[in-house]
Design a protein around this motif. Structure first.
Motif, PDB file in Angstrom:
ATOM      1  N   THR A   1       0.918  -1.692  -0.150  1.00 26.61           N
ATOM      2  CA  THR A   1      -0.196  -0.499  -0.676  1.00 26.61           C
ATOM      3  C   THR A   1       0.635   1.096  -0.131  1.00 26.61           C
ATOM      4  O   THR A   1       1.507   1.556   0.650  1.00 26.61           O
ATOM      5  CB  THR A   1      -0.694  -0.391   1.023  1.00 26.61           C
ATOM      6  OG1 THR A   1      -0.022  -0.262   2.869  1.00 26.61           O
ATOM      7  CG2 THR A   1      -2.039  -0.911   1.322  1.00 26.61           C
ATOM      8  N   ILE A   2       0.220   2.310  -0.969  1.00 25.49           N
ATOM      9  CA  ILE A   2       0.943   3.381  -0.699  1.00 25.49           C
ATOM     10  C   ILE A   2      -0.144   4.762   0.377  1.00 25.49           C
ATOM     11  O   ILE A   2      -1.316   4.525  -1.018  1.00 25.49           O
ATOM     12  CB  ILE A   2       1.500   4.227  -2.147  1.00 25.49           C
ATOM     13  CG1 ILE A   2       2.675   5.113  -2.020  1.00 25.49           C
ATOM     14  CG2 ILE A   2       0.616   3.694  -3.136  1.00 25.49           C
ATOM     15  CD1 ILE A   2       3.633   5.297  -2.803  1.00 25.49           C
ATOM     16  N   THR A   3       0.029   5.657   0.627  1.00 25.64           N
ATOM     17  CA  THR A   3      -0.154   6.757   1.023  1.00 25.64           C
ATOM     18  C   THR A   3       0.092   7.978  -0.122  1.00 25.64           C
ATOM     19  O   THR A   3       0.420   8.129  -0.617  1.00 25.64           O
ATOM     20  CB  THR A   3      -0.275   6.777   2.526  1.00 25.64           C
ATOM     21  OG1 THR A   3       0.965   7.674   2.754  1.00 25.64           O
ATOM     22  CG2 THR A   3      -0.132   5.637   3.525  1.00 25.64           C
ATOM     23  N   SER A   4      -1.363   8.982   0.316  1.00 27.33           N
ATOM     24  CA  SER A   4      -0.912   9.955  -0.393  1.00 27.33           C
ATOM     25  C   SER A   4       0.953  10.863  -0.636  1.00 27.33           C
ATOM     26  O   SER A   4       0.540  11.562  -0.993  1.00 27.33           O
ATOM     27  CB  SER A   4      -2.161  11.246  -0.638  1.00 27.33           C
ATOM     28  OG  SER A   4      -2.136  11.240   0.904  1.00 27.33           O
ATOM     29  N   ALA A   5       0.780  10.636   1.066  1.00 25.52           N
ATOM     30  CA  ALA A   5       1.767  11.436   1.309  1.00 25.52           C
ATOM     31  C   ALA A   5       3.293  10.626   0.741  1.00 25.52           C
ATOM     32  O   ALA A   5       4.567  11.262   0.603  1.00 25.52           O
ATOM     33  CB  ALA A   5       2.213  11.722   3.013  1.00 25.52           C
ATOM     34  N   GLY A   6       3.212   9.761   0.498  1.00 29.53           N
ATOM     35  CA  GLY A   6       4.545   8.765  -0.406  1.00 29.53           C
ATOM     36  C   GLY A   6       4.357   7.211   0.962  1.00 29.53           C
ATOM     37  O   GLY A   6       5.501   6.366   0.894  1.00 29.53           O
ATOM     38  N   SER A   7       3.963   7.236   2.439  1.00 31.09           N
ATOM     39  CA  SER A   7       4.322   6.709   2.939  1.00 31.09           C
ATOM     40  C   SER A   7       3.864   4.763   2.519  1.00 31.09           C
ATOM     41  O   SER A   7       2.641   4.934   1.614  1.00 31.09           O
ATOM     42  CB  SER A   7       3.715   6.834   4.525  1.00 31.09           C
ATOM     43  OG  SER A   7       4.643   7.505   4.738  1.00 31.09           O
ATOM     44  N   THR A   8       4.761   3.772   2.346  1.00 36.87           N
ATOM     45  CA  THR A   8       4.805   2.426   2.115  1.00 36.87           C
ATOM     46  C   THR A   8       4.483   2.160   2.751  1.00 36.87           C
ATOM     47  O   THR A   8       5.029   1.622   4.402  1.00 36.87           O
ATOM     48  CB  THR A   8       5.740   2.364   0.895  1.00 36.87           C
ATOM     49  OG1 THR A   8       7.145   1.974   1.410  1.00 36.87           O
ATOM     50  CG2 THR A   8       5.840   3.488  -0.508  1.00 36.87           C
ATOM     51  N   ASN A   9       3.466  -0.091   2.721  1.00 35.48           N
ATOM     52  CA  ASN A   9       3.685  -0.936   3.135  1.00 35.48           C
ATOM     53  C   ASN A   9       3.884  -1.756   2.453  1.00 35.48           C
ATOM     54  O   ASN A   9       2.541  -1.872   1.387  1.00 35.48           O
ATOM     55  CB  ASN A   9       2.698  -0.660   4.093  1.00 35.48           C
ATOM     56  CG  ASN A   9       2.630  -2.235   4.975  1.00 35.48           C
ATOM     57  OD1 ASN A   9       3.219  -2.441   6.116  1.00 35.48           O
ATOM     58  ND2 ASN A   9       1.062  -2.628   5.146  1.00 35.48           N
ATOM     59  N   TYR A  10       4.352  -2.748   3.183  1.00 38.46           N
ATOM     60  CA  TYR A  10       4.673  -4.246   2.344  1.00 38.46           C
ATOM     61  C   TYR A  10       4.267  -5.201   2.627  1.00 38.46           C
ATOM     62  O   TYR A  10       4.757  -6.041   3.795  1.00 38.46           O
ATOM     63  CB  TYR A  10       6.141  -4.799   1.427  1.00 38.46           C
ATOM     64  CG  TYR A  10       6.688  -3.604   0.497  1.00 38.46           C
ATOM     65  CD1 TYR A  10       6.801  -2.337   0.884  1.00 38.46           C
ATOM     66  CD2 TYR A  10       5.760  -3.382  -1.090  1.00 38.46           C
ATOM     67  CE1 TYR A  10       7.583  -1.370   0.288  1.00 38.46           C
ATOM     68  CE2 TYR A  10       6.708  -2.469  -1.415  1.00 38.46           C
ATOM     69  CZ  TYR A  10       7.152  -0.964  -1.283  1.00 38.46           C
ATOM     70  OH  TYR A  10       7.250  -0.278  -1.630  1.00 38.46           O
ATOM     71  N   ALA A  11       3.755  -6.788   2.445  1.00 41.70           N
ATOM     72  CA  ALA A  11       3.745  -7.655   2.929  1.00 41.70           C
ATOM     73  C   ALA A  11       5.066  -7.836   2.921  1.00 41.70           C
ATOM     74  O   ALA A  11       6.341  -8.487   2.064  1.00 41.70           O
ATOM     75  CB  ALA A  11       2.847  -8.688   2.026  1.00 41.70           C
ATOM     76  N   ASP A  12       5.916  -8.925   4.044  1.00 45.12           N
ATOM     77  CA  ASP A  12       7.019  -9.904   4.385  1.00 45.12           C
ATOM     78  C   ASP A  12       7.217 -10.724   2.845  1.00 45.12           C
ATOM     79  O   ASP A  12       8.574 -10.755   2.836  1.00 45.12           O
ATOM     80  CB  ASP A  12       6.707 -10.541   5.129  1.00 45.12           C
ATOM     81  CG  ASP A  12       6.883  -9.260   6.580  1.00 45.12           C
ATOM     82  OD1 ASP A  12       6.468 -10.855   7.341  1.00 45.12           O
ATOM     83  OD2 ASP A  12       7.064  -8.494   6.441  1.00 45.12           O
ATOM     84  N   SER A  13       6.334 -11.031   2.243  1.00 43.90           N
ATOM     85  CA  SER A  13       6.411 -12.103   0.700  1.00 43.90           C
ATOM     86  C   SER A  13       7.130 -11.195   0.048  1.00 43.90           C
ATOM     87  O   SER A  13       7.755 -12.194  -0.655  1.00 43.90           O
ATOM     88  CB  SER A  13       5.509 -12.799   0.690  1.00 43.90           C
ATOM     89  OG  SER A  13       4.044 -12.125   0.141  1.00 43.90           O
TER      90      SER A  13
END
Length: 121
Positions: free
Chosen positions: A50-62
């Motif tokens: 996922t990515i927010t409007s501010a550019g923060s990202t989150n990833y699945a470990d895989s």
């Protein structure tokens, strides 16, 4: 009516790369966050990134270290660069956006139609 249109899926050999795109239609006031999810046969849909409007990202470990999510806010478009693909990455990939269509409307959840990614074993 809001539409999310995905493109870029296909068949790729293990170790190869693909780039998915998700374009949101017009008539959007703002996008809070966007993300990619995937669903393999017989499995539940799972978060990829996922990515927010501010550019923060989150990833699945895989997928950490192999996939990169990005977005072009001016174009309301999101991308997923997938490198070092593995057979276990085979799935239908869905684009998701949490957005508002007017300045008074509450955020709502939208989904694309999905694009198939196949990595043969």
């Amino acid at each position: 009516q809001v539409q999310l249109v995905e493109s870029g899926g296909g068949l790729v050999q293990p170790g190869g790369s693909l780039r998915l795109s998700c374009a949101a239609s017009a008539n959007i006031f703002s996008i809070t966050s966007m993300g990619w999810y995937r669903q393999a046969p017989g499995k539940q849909r799972e978060l990829v990134a996922t990515i927010t409007s501010a550019g923060s990202t989150n990833y699945a470990d895989s997928v950490k270290g192999r996939f990169t999510i990005s977005r072009d806010n001016a174009k309301n478009t999101m991308y997923l660069q997938m490198n070092s693909l593995k057979p276990e990455d085979t799935a239908v990939y869905y684009c998701n956006a949490v957005l508002t269509t007017t300045w008074t409307a509450p955020p709502s959840d939208y989904w694309g139609q999905g694009t198939q990614v196949t990595v043969p074993s």
